[in-house]
Scaffold this active site. Structure first.
Site, PDB file in Angstrom:
ATOM      1  N   ASP A  93      15.107  57.664  65.341  1.00  0.00           N
ATOM      2  CA  ASP A  93      16.167  56.697  65.582  1.00  0.00           C
ATOM      3  C   ASP A  93      15.656  55.336  65.099  1.00  0.00           C
ATOM      4  O   ASP A  93      14.475  55.040  65.224  1.00  0.00           O
ATOM      5  CB  ASP A  93      16.484  56.674  67.082  1.00  0.00           C
ATOM      6  CG  ASP A  93      17.658  55.786  67.432  1.00  0.00           C
ATOM      7  OD1 ASP A  93      18.165  55.085  66.536  1.00  0.00           O
ATOM      8  OD2 ASP A  93      18.069  55.786  68.596  1.00  0.00           O
ATOM      9  N   SER A  94      16.543  54.510  64.572  1.00  0.00           N
ATOM     10  CA  SER A  94      16.118  53.233  63.992  1.00  0.00           C
ATOM     11  C   SER A  94      15.626  52.244  65.038  1.00  0.00           C
ATOM     12  O   SER A  94      14.999  51.245  64.694  1.00  0.00           O
ATOM     13  CB  SER A  94      17.277  52.599  63.222  1.00  0.00           C
ATOM     14  OG  SER A  94      18.303  52.202  64.110  1.00  0.00           O
ATOM     15  N   GLY A  95      15.937  52.489  66.299  1.00  0.00           N
ATOM     16  CA  GLY A  95      15.577  51.548  67.345  1.00  0.00           C
ATOM     17  C   GLY A  95      16.711  50.620  67.720  1.00  0.00           C
ATOM     18  O   GLY A  95      16.571  49.791  68.633  1.00  0.00           O
ATOM     19  N   TYR A  97      19.566  51.117  69.293  1.00  0.00           N
ATOM     20  CA  TYR A  97      20.023  51.248  70.683  1.00  0.00           C
ATOM     21  C   TYR A  97      19.035  50.604  71.637  1.00  0.00           C
ATOM     22  O   TYR A  97      19.420  49.895  72.573  1.00  0.00           O
ATOM     23  CB  TYR A  97      20.205  52.729  71.035  1.00  0.00           C
ATOM     24  CG  TYR A  97      20.549  52.953  72.488  1.00  0.00           C
ATOM     25  CD1 TYR A  97      21.858  52.805  72.939  1.00  0.00           C
ATOM     26  CD2 TYR A  97      19.559  53.291  73.412  1.00  0.00           C
ATOM     27  CE1 TYR A  97      22.171  52.986  74.281  1.00  0.00           C
ATOM     28  CE2 TYR A  97      19.866  53.474  74.754  1.00  0.00           C
ATOM     29  CZ  TYR A  97      21.175  53.327  75.175  1.00  0.00           C
ATOM     30  OH  TYR A  97      21.476  53.497  76.497  1.00  0.00           O
ATOM     31  N   ASP A 267      21.054  65.013  70.420  1.00  0.00           N
ATOM     32  CA  ASP A 267      19.774  64.715  71.068  1.00  0.00           C
ATOM     33  C   ASP A 267      20.051  64.054  72.399  1.00  0.00           C
ATOM     34  O   ASP A 267      21.109  63.438  72.594  1.00  0.00           O
ATOM     35  CB  ASP A 267      18.928  63.772  70.209  1.00  0.00           C
ATOM     36  CG  ASP A 267      19.356  62.317  70.387  1.00  0.00           C
ATOM     37  OD1 ASP A 267      18.749  61.611  71.207  1.00  0.00           O
ATOM     38  OD2 ASP A 267      20.331  61.885  69.722  1.00  0.00           O
ATOM     39  N   CYS A 305      16.835  83.952  82.589  1.00  0.00           N
ATOM     40  CA  CYS A 305      16.052  83.185  81.614  1.00  0.00           C
ATOM     41  C   CYS A 305      14.720  83.873  81.345  1.00  0.00           C
ATOM     42  O   CYS A 305      14.075  84.396  82.258  1.00  0.00           O
ATOM     43  CB  CYS A 305      15.814  81.767  82.145  1.00  0.00           C
ATOM     44  SG  CYS A 305      14.898  80.706  81.001  1.00  0.00           S
ATOM     45  N   CYS A 307      12.090  82.240  79.798  1.00  0.00           N
ATOM     46  CA  CYS A 307      11.071  81.243  79.487  1.00  0.00           C
ATOM     47  C   CYS A 307       9.813  81.482  80.322  1.00  0.00           C
ATOM     48  O   CYS A 307       9.817  82.247  81.287  1.00  0.00           O
ATOM     49  CB  CYS A 307      11.611  79.828  79.718  1.00  0.00           C
ATOM     50  SG  CYS A 307      11.656  79.303  81.444  1.00  0.00           S
ATOM     51  N   CYS A 310      10.236  80.800  84.163  1.00  0.00           N
ATOM     52  CA  CYS A 310      11.007  81.786  84.922  1.00  0.00           C
ATOM     53  C   CYS A 310      10.305  83.144  85.008  1.00  0.00           C
ATOM     54  O   CYS A 310      10.499  83.889  85.969  1.00  0.00           O
ATOM     55  CB  CYS A 310      12.395  81.943  84.303  1.00  0.00           C
ATOM     56  SG  CYS A 310      13.427  80.460  84.525  1.00  0.00           S
ATOM     57  N   HIS A 336      11.416  74.516  80.916  1.00  0.00           N
ATOM     58  CA  HIS A 336      12.554  75.384  81.217  1.00  0.00           C
ATOM     59  C   HIS A 336      13.872  74.766  80.765  1.00  0.00           C
ATOM     60  O   HIS A 336      14.707  75.442  80.141  1.00  0.00           O
ATOM     61  CB  HIS A 336      12.631  75.685  82.708  1.00  0.00           C
ATOM     62  CG  HIS A 336      13.963  76.247  83.104  1.00  0.00           C
ATOM     63  ND1 HIS A 336      14.304  77.571  82.912  1.00  0.00           N
ATOM     64  CD2 HIS A 336      15.082  75.643  83.618  1.00  0.00           C
ATOM     65  CE1 HIS A 336      15.554  77.765  83.298  1.00  0.00           C
ATOM     66  NE2 HIS A 336      16.038  76.613  83.734  1.00  0.00           N
TER      67      HIS A 336
END
Length: 370
Positions: A93-95, A97, A267, A305, A307, A310, A336
């Site tokens: 991200d360009s920064g 925000y 994201d 799940c 993962c 779990c 998770h």
């Protein structure tokens, strides 16, 4: 071109699309969710942990890396990939925000933004050209234009002025970006909650010409209905042969709604942030693991799940870790939540391929409770 979008299929049932994003560090299957590694790390997780969740690309932030450790350190390390030992795609991200969220600590002018560091109050200035130069040093596969993230709420005149400045900055970013063989620069659509401004921004950003387009200034406090309305206005004006990225969005319902509207990339910090607060995302909905009812619950966090968390630990143990403020608890829940989200995105891609995304959405939310 450093990054190229390949359209694979459009779901006959919904119009959602399946694709691939070809990058210098590998292919990204879309639609995709990107875990956020703001400061060159997804909090508490190693690169191996992140890969085990099914992640194909991660996001890092230009502002935070510029402030600490600084571009000289990352440059000497050989770029961000080597610095953080991540050999898959990275988007930065360009920064914009982060800078604009500093409030009274920053001043926006046509040339750029003057701001004070959130760490030590030191004074800095970043122009669109500076944002590109920093990201060129970072070496991320996808870099973002420097934009002004319009706050919510904002009146029409402010949103219009902000959107027009973002367009001028987008052109300056494109002019400053010369590393086009190794890095793709995405433009960003702004315009607040005003459909006409959003459409104008989309059309003019496309005229400038980028290999991908992001929709920014959403998920900034507005009702989700307004976000979906903005997407309905913008997406028809974005090229079908370029990637579409909805910035800062990661709730499960918004992921489905975004995909249904033709978005390819998402994201959000949500997955890891709520994990650090002791909340898990499961097939039946959110589980606040520190609640007393899980003290003697020796079942898996999510029986559906597969993962690591779990398969190996119980709700009672996870509750103990969170109550005891043990780092392992944050790590297991973070892993998770990312695994759950990325598995869901994989199921969404499969449903698009099979022309049954609407059916899968109904099946999912018949079980998932907020």
């Amino acid at each position: 071109m450093a990054v190229r979008y390949e359209h694979i299929k459009t779901c006959k049932q919904t119009g959602a699309r399946l694709g691939r994003l070809h990058t210098p560090h590998g292919i990204i299957e879309t639609p995709i969710f990107m875990p956020v590694g703001t400061q060159a790390t997804v909090k508490s997780l190693t690169p191996e942990d992140i890969k085990s969740t099914g992640a194909q690309v991660i996001l890092s932030n230009t502002y935070h890396l510029y402030i600490r450790p600084g571009t000289e350190v990352i440059k000497k390390a050989g770029g961000l990939h080597k610095f953080m030992n991540w050999d898959m795609p990275i988007l930065t991200d360009s920064g914009g925000y982060q800078v604009f969220s500093l409030g009274d600590l920053r001043r926006i002018e046509e040339e750029g933004v003057t701001f004070r560091s959130h760490l030590d109050g030191s004074k800095h200035f970043i122009s669109p050209e500076d944002a590109i130069k920093i990201q060129n040093i970072l070496g991320s596969d996808i870099i973002m234009a420097f934009d002004e993230c319009t706050p919510y709420p904002a009146d029409y005149q402010y949103a219009k002025k902000s959107m027009e400045r973002t367009l001028r900055w987008a052109q300056r970013c494109k002019d400053a970006h010369t590393n086009t063989q190794n890095q793709a620069l995405f433009g960003i659509v702004q315009g607040g909650m005003y459909d006409d401004l959003r459409v104008e921004s989309a059309k003019e950003t496309v005229k400038i010409g980028f290999p991908g387009y992001a929709i920014g200034g959403l998920s900034v406090g507005e009702p989700k209905e307004l976000m979906y309305k903005a997407l309905d206005a913008v997406v028809p004006h974005l090229p079908e042969d370029k990637a579409r990225y909805l910035m800062g969005v990661g709730s499960i319902d918004a992921l489905f709604e975004g995909v249904l509207r033709g978005i390819d990339m998402f994201d959000c910090v949500l997955q890891t942030r709520i994990a650090r607060n002791g909340t898990a995302m499961t097939s039946s909905g959110k589980v606040v693991i520190k609640n007393a009812k899980y003290e003697m619950d020796f079942s898996p966090l999510d029986p559906e799940c597969d993962c690591y968390t779990c398969k190996n630990f119980t709700k009672a143990y996870l509750r103990h870790l969170i109550k005891a403020n043990e780092i392992l608890g944050l790590r297991l829940l973070s892993s998770h939540n990312l695994h759950f989200t990325l598995k869901t995105m994989g199921n969404i891609r499969k449903a698009i391929l099979e022309d049954r995304l609407a059916d899968y959405k109904d099946e999912f939310f018949n079980k998932y409770r907020y």
